[in-house]
Design an enzyme around this catalytic site. Structure first.
Site, PDB file in Angstrom:
ATOM      1  N   LYS A 137      -6.700   3.001  -3.201  1.00  0.00           N
ATOM      2  CA  LYS A 137      -7.069   2.988  -1.787  1.00  0.00           C
ATOM      3  C   LYS A 137      -7.415   4.407  -1.356  1.00  0.00           C
ATOM      4  O   LYS A 137      -6.697   5.352  -1.679  1.00  0.00           O
ATOM      5  CB  LYS A 137      -5.909   2.432  -0.953  1.00  0.00           C
ATOM      6  CG  LYS A 137      -6.160   2.421   0.550  1.00  0.00           C
ATOM      7  CD  LYS A 137      -4.982   1.773   1.279  1.00  0.00           C
ATOM      8  CE  LYS A 137      -5.106   1.922   2.790  1.00  0.00           C
ATOM      9  NZ  LYS A 137      -3.979   1.302   3.515  1.00  0.00           N
TER      10      LYS A 137
ATOM     11  N   LYS B  16      -9.942  -0.174  -2.502  1.00  0.00           N
ATOM     12  CA  LYS B  16      -9.829  -0.464  -1.076  1.00  0.00           C
ATOM     13  C   LYS B  16     -10.306   0.744  -0.290  1.00  0.00           C
ATOM     14  O   LYS B  16      -9.710   1.817  -0.361  1.00  0.00           O
ATOM     15  CB  LYS B  16      -8.384  -0.812  -0.699  1.00  0.00           C
ATOM     16  CG  LYS B  16      -8.201  -1.087   0.798  1.00  0.00           C
ATOM     17  CD  LYS B  16      -6.761  -1.485   1.116  1.00  0.00           C
ATOM     18  CE  LYS B  16      -6.531  -1.633   2.615  1.00  0.00           C
ATOM     19  NZ  LYS B  16      -5.135  -2.031   2.934  1.00  0.00           N
TER      20      LYS B  16
ATOM     21  N   ASP C 223       0.861  -1.182   0.000  1.00  0.00           N
ATOM     22  CA  ASP C 223       0.000   0.000   0.000  1.00  0.00           C
ATOM     23  C   ASP C 223       0.898   1.234   0.000  1.00  0.00           C
ATOM     24  O   ASP C 223       1.522   1.557   1.018  1.00  0.00           O
ATOM     25  CB  ASP C 223      -0.911   0.008   1.229  1.00  0.00           C
ATOM     26  CG  ASP C 223      -2.030  -1.021   1.135  1.00  0.00           C
ATOM     27  OD1 ASP C 223      -1.948  -1.911   0.268  1.00  0.00           O
ATOM     28  OD2 ASP C 223      -2.987  -0.938   1.932  1.00  0.00           O
TER      29      ASP C 223
END
Length: 239
Positions: free
Chosen positions: A156, A184, A95
């Site tokens: 994300k 996400k 991430d």
């Protein structure tokens, strides 16, 4: 609620522990919970990757870590090294916080180059953290398009340090991605109602340190509680 019967929340949850005080025992507990509750991913700081990988060897949950977290303001060389080091330790997912300063300044080529370089160098699943709460809608769309073109597998929403995921932001990212990429939702997801709303909006993963509590609330498992990971109230736990 019908929604509870139709959606298996556990399949969406990235079980997260991003507290600087996390102990080896806490990581062990996190991994045990992910395995028992069938969460697909655990998300930990890079320093805990090797332990988590060892604990989950031959088990289903994958190990994710964060890169350039939480500001995204480290240099591209540092981010690449951090990403490659994490992959060498066994991380399967990364991430990566984008450089928000570059995005705000219109340095889109630099943002693209940095993310594309990490994608190419690691060959692993990369999720670009956009920190949507700090961006205008136009900037969110631009950031999403840049990261999509750079080769990420997920967009994300947030680190959790500057606000959390919203239904509106998930819908916007899904609109940009047009089913070509995962989304996400992360930050502040503490109730099954929030989780279900984000999934209904299009989220394919939920980053939360409240995964155990979400399942408790959903299934009303008060008679046989499962120990939850410590430090859940820390701000950095909201990724």
């Amino acid at each position: 609620m019908d929604a509870y019967a139709e959606i298996n929340l556990a399949e969406y949850i990235e079980h997260t522990l991003l507290n600087p005080l996390a102990s080896p025992e806490a990581i062990e507990q996190l991994c045990d919970q992910a395995d028992r509750l069938r969460f697909p991913v655990v998300c930990v700081y890079p320093t805990h990757v090797r332990q988590a990988v060892g604990l989950l060897h031959h088990k289903d949950p994958k190990v994710c870590t964060v890169i350039g977290f939480p500001t995204g303001a480290t240099t591209s060389a540092v981010k690449r090294f951090e990403a490659e080091d994490a992959v060498e330790a066994g991380a399967a997912e990364l991430d990566v916080v984008i450089n928000l300063g570059w995005l705000k300044a219109g340095q889109t080529e630099a943002v693209h180059r940095e993310i594309a370089d990490i994608c190419a160098a690691t060959g692993q699943t990369v999720k670009a953290i956009l920190e949507t709460s700090l961006l205008t809608d136009a900037e969110k769309k631009l950031a999403a398009e840049i990261c999509l073109d750079a080769g990420v597998q997920y967009l994300k929403t947030s680190t959790g340090w500057h606000g959390g995921a919203t239904v509106a932001d998930v819908k916007l990212l899904c609109q940009v991605g047009r089913d070509r990429i995962g989304v996400k939702a992360s930050g502040g997801i503490r109730t099954p109602e929030q989780a279900l709303a984000l999934i209904a909006a299009g989220a394919t993963r939920l980053g939360t340190s409240y995964g155990v509590q979400l399942l408790h609330q959903r299934d009303r498992l008060k008679e046989q509680p499962i120990a939850s990971a410590p430090f859940v109230d820390a701000p950095s736990q909201l990724a």
